[in-house]
Design an enzyme around this catalytic site. Structure first.
Site, PDB file in Angstrom:
ATOM      1  N   GLU A   1      11.757  75.971  61.898  1.00  0.00           N
ATOM      2  CA  GLU A   1      12.641  75.253  60.970  1.00  0.00           C
ATOM      3  C   GLU A   1      11.756  74.482  59.997  1.00  0.00           C
ATOM      4  O   GLU A   1      10.947  73.643  60.431  1.00  0.00           O
ATOM      5  CB  GLU A   1      13.563  74.256  61.672  1.00  0.00           C
ATOM      6  CG  GLU A   1      14.517  73.609  60.664  1.00  0.00           C
ATOM      7  CD  GLU A   1      15.159  72.295  61.076  1.00  0.00           C
ATOM      8  OE1 GLU A   1      16.151  71.905  60.447  1.00  0.00           O
ATOM      9  OE2 GLU A   1      14.657  71.642  61.999  1.00  0.00           O
TER      10      GLU A   1
ATOM     11  N   GLU B   1       7.699  69.346  59.202  1.00  0.00           N
ATOM     12  CA  GLU B   1       8.182  68.200  58.431  1.00  0.00           C
ATOM     13  C   GLU B   1       6.975  67.487  57.835  1.00  0.00           C
ATOM     14  O   GLU B   1       6.028  67.173  58.548  1.00  0.00           O
ATOM     15  CB  GLU B   1       8.980  67.257  59.359  1.00  0.00           C
ATOM     16  CG  GLU B   1       9.320  65.905  58.789  1.00  0.00           C
ATOM     17  CD  GLU B   1      10.032  65.945  57.428  1.00  0.00           C
ATOM     18  OE1 GLU B   1      11.013  66.677  57.270  1.00  0.00           O
ATOM     19  OE2 GLU B   1       9.565  65.239  56.516  1.00  0.00           O
TER      20      GLU B   1
ATOM     21  N   ASP C   1      14.675  69.486  50.051  1.00  0.00           N
ATOM     22  CA  ASP C   1      14.975  68.536  48.961  1.00  0.00           C
ATOM     23  C   ASP C   1      15.429  69.332  47.733  1.00  0.00           C
ATOM     24  O   ASP C   1      14.726  70.234  47.280  1.00  0.00           O
ATOM     25  CB  ASP C   1      13.731  67.705  48.621  1.00  0.00           C
ATOM     26  CG  ASP C   1      13.375  66.751  49.757  1.00  0.00           C
ATOM     27  OD1 ASP C   1      14.284  66.390  50.534  1.00  0.00           O
ATOM     28  OD2 ASP C   1      12.194  66.386  49.879  1.00  0.00           O
TER      29      ASP C   1
ATOM     30  N   LYS D   1      17.434  67.701  39.173  1.00  0.00           N
ATOM     31  CA  LYS D   1      17.170  67.663  37.719  1.00  0.00           C
ATOM     32  C   LYS D   1      16.331  68.873  37.320  1.00  0.00           C
ATOM     33  O   LYS D   1      15.342  69.183  37.998  1.00  0.00           O
ATOM     34  CB  LYS D   1      16.426  66.381  37.346  1.00  0.00           C
ATOM     35  CG  LYS D   1      17.307  65.163  37.442  1.00  0.00           C
ATOM     36  CD  LYS D   1      16.621  63.960  36.856  1.00  0.00           C
ATOM     37  CE  LYS D   1      17.539  62.773  37.028  1.00  0.00           C
ATOM     38  NZ  LYS D   1      16.831  61.528  37.276  1.00  0.00           N
TER      39      LYS D   1
ATOM     40  N   ASP E   1      23.203  71.984  49.901  1.00  0.00           N
ATOM     41  CA  ASP E   1      24.472  71.526  49.323  1.00  0.00           C
ATOM     42  C   ASP E   1      24.407  71.638  47.803  1.00  0.00           C
ATOM     43  O   ASP E   1      25.357  71.261  47.121  1.00  0.00           O
ATOM     44  CB  ASP E   1      24.730  70.063  49.703  1.00  0.00           C
ATOM     45  CG  ASP E   1      23.675  69.167  49.118  1.00  0.00           C
ATOM     46  OD1 ASP E   1      22.488  69.356  49.462  1.00  0.00           O
ATOM     47  OD2 ASP E   1      24.001  68.307  48.280  1.00  0.00           O
TER      48      ASP E   1
HETATM   49  C1  SAM Z   1      17.084  66.505  52.714  1.00  0.00           C
HETATM   50  S1  SAM Z   1      16.026  66.315  54.101  1.00  0.00           S
HETATM   51  C2  SAM Z   1      16.789  67.403  55.311  1.00  0.00           C
HETATM   52  C3  SAM Z   1      16.402  67.029  56.722  1.00  0.00           C
HETATM   53  C4  SAM Z   1      17.088  67.853  57.817  1.00  0.00           C
HETATM   54  N1  SAM Z   1      16.861  69.276  57.660  1.00  0.00           N
HETATM   55  C5  SAM Z   1      18.565  67.571  57.865  1.00  0.00           C
HETATM   56  O1  SAM Z   1      19.346  68.489  57.645  1.00  0.00           O
HETATM   57  O2  SAM Z   1      18.926  66.417  58.154  1.00  0.00           O
HETATM   58  C6  SAM Z   1      14.616  67.240  53.598  1.00  0.00           C
HETATM   59  C7  SAM Z   1      13.403  67.027  54.499  1.00  0.00           C
HETATM   60  O3  SAM Z   1      12.417  67.976  54.152  1.00  0.00           O
HETATM   61  C8  SAM Z   1      11.142  67.361  54.128  1.00  0.00           C
HETATM   62  N2  SAM Z   1      10.344  68.161  53.191  1.00  0.00           N
HETATM   63  C9  SAM Z   1      10.547  68.286  51.862  1.00  0.00           C
HETATM   64  N3  SAM Z   1       9.650  69.113  51.313  1.00  0.00           N
HETATM   65  C10 SAM Z   1       8.858  69.551  52.329  1.00  0.00           C
HETATM   66  C11 SAM Z   1       7.756  70.416  52.396  1.00  0.00           C
HETATM   67  N4  SAM Z   1       7.291  71.015  51.289  1.00  0.00           N
HETATM   68  N5  SAM Z   1       7.176  70.638  53.592  1.00  0.00           N
HETATM   69  C12 SAM Z   1       7.659  70.031  54.717  1.00  0.00           C
HETATM   70  N6  SAM Z   1       8.712  69.179  54.707  1.00  0.00           N
HETATM   71  C13 SAM Z   1       9.306  68.942  53.536  1.00  0.00           C
HETATM   72  C14 SAM Z   1      11.436  65.958  53.674  1.00  0.00           C
HETATM   73  O4  SAM Z   1      10.412  65.065  54.053  1.00  0.00           O
HETATM   74  C15 SAM Z   1      12.757  65.669  54.364  1.00  0.00           C
HETATM   75  O5  SAM Z   1      12.558  65.110  55.637  1.00  0.00           O
END
Ligand code: SAM
Length: 216
Positions: free
Chosen positions: A51, A76, A126, A130, A162
Site C-alpha cells: 500500500e 509512507e 495527495d 491546483k 476523491d
Molecule cells: C491523503 S493521505 C491518505 C492516507 C491514507 N491512505 C488514508 O486513506 O487515510 C496521503 C498520504 O500519503 C503520503 N504520501 C504522499 N506522497 C507520498 C509519496 N510520494 N511517498 C510516500 N508517501 C506519500 C502522505 O504523507 C500522506 O500520509
C-alpha cells in the site's frame, strides 16, 4: 509500544537506510540509494502486497490482520505517520506487515526486488488539486515505470481518490488492463481519508487494473 519508542538512530550527516524490526527507514535527501543491496523483505515466500501512501496505517493494519497469507508493506513518507503504523503493528503483533518510511518512487526503484509484487494499492495519494501543482502527483509516468519493474505479470493494482480530475488523469496514464472503475467503495475497508470523504458525501473513485507488459 508508543510512537516515541522509535527514534531515528543517527545524526543527519550519518543517515543511511536501515531495515530493523519490521521497519525500513529510507532517508530523504540522500544520494546513495543505489548502494542498497536489494533483499527480500520477508523471510517467507507468500505474495507481497504494497500500500502506497499509508497515512496512519488504519487500512493496511486491518487488511494484514485479515489476510494473514499475504505479506503487506506500508509505504509512507512521513516519519511521524510511519511510527504510528509501526507502533500499532508491534502492539497488535502483526507479523506479516513491514513499514517503509520513505518516498514511494524511491522505495520502488531502489529497495524492492524486481518482479516480486503481486498487488499494489495507492489509497488517497495527495491530490495536488491546483493545476500548477499537478506535477507533484505520485501517479505519473516515472512512478508507473518503476511499478512496471516490480510487479509480477497479471499483478493487480487499485487506485483510490476523491479527486475526479486526478482519477481521470490516472486513467489516461495507466495503460494496463482496466478491470473496473467504480464509485462503490462499500467493501473497501476503512481509512482516515476514506471515512472523512464518505462522511462529507464526496464521491470516491476506485480504479482497478491488471498489470500487463505492453512492451512485448
Ligand atoms: C491523503 S493521505 C491518505 C492516507 C491514507 N491512505 C488514508 O486513506 O487515510 C496521503 C498520504 O500519503 C503520503 N504520501 C504522499 N506522497 C507520498 C509519496 N510520494 N511517498 C510516500 N508517501 C506519500 C502522505 O504523507 C500522506 O500520509
Amino acid at each position: 509500544m508508543k510512537n516515541g519508542d522509535l527514534r531515528i538512530p543517527f545524526a543527519w550527516e550519518e543517515r543511511r537506510p536501515v531495515l530493523l524490526d519490521s521497519f525500513l527507514y529510507i532517508p530523504p535527501l540522500y544520494a546513495k540509494h543505489n548502494e542498497w543491496q536489494k533483499v527480500s523483505l520477508f523471510v517467507n515466500t507468500k505474495p507481497i502486497v504494497i500500500e502506497y501512501c499509508s497515512g496512519n496505517g488504519e487500512w493496511i493494519c486491518n487488511m494484514a490482520k485479515e489476510e494473514k497469507d499475504l505479506n503487506w508493506i506500508a509505504v509512507e513518507k512521513r516519519f511521524d505517520r510511519s511510527k504510528k503504523i509501526w507502533a500499532r503493528l508491534k502492539r497488535e503483533q502483526i507479523p506479516n506487515l513491514i513499514v517503509v518510511n520513505g518516498e514511494a518512487l524511491t522505495f520502488s526503484k531502489f529497495y524492492i526486488l524486481e518482479r516480486s509484487v503481486s498487488k499494489i494499492y495507492v489509497n488517497f495519494p495527495d491530490p495536488w488539486p491546483k493545476l500548477r501543482h499537478a506535477k507533484h502527483r505520485l501517479i505519473r509516468s516515472e512512478f508507473l515505470d518503476e511499478l512496471e519493474k516490480i510487479l509480477l505479470p497479471k499483478a493487480q493494482a487499485t487506485f483510490t481518490t476523491d479527486d475526479r480530475n486526478y482519477a481521470e488523469q490516472m486513467q489516461q496514464l495507466i495503460d494496463w488492463k482496466k478491470l473496473n472503475v467504480t464509485t462503490d467503495v462499500s467493501n473497501f475497508g476503512s481509512s482516515y481519508f476514506l471515512d472523512l470523504w464518505e462522511e462529507k458525501g464526496r464521491t470516491i473513485y476506485k480504479l482497478e487494473y491488471e498489470y500487463v507488459d505492453n512492451s512485448m
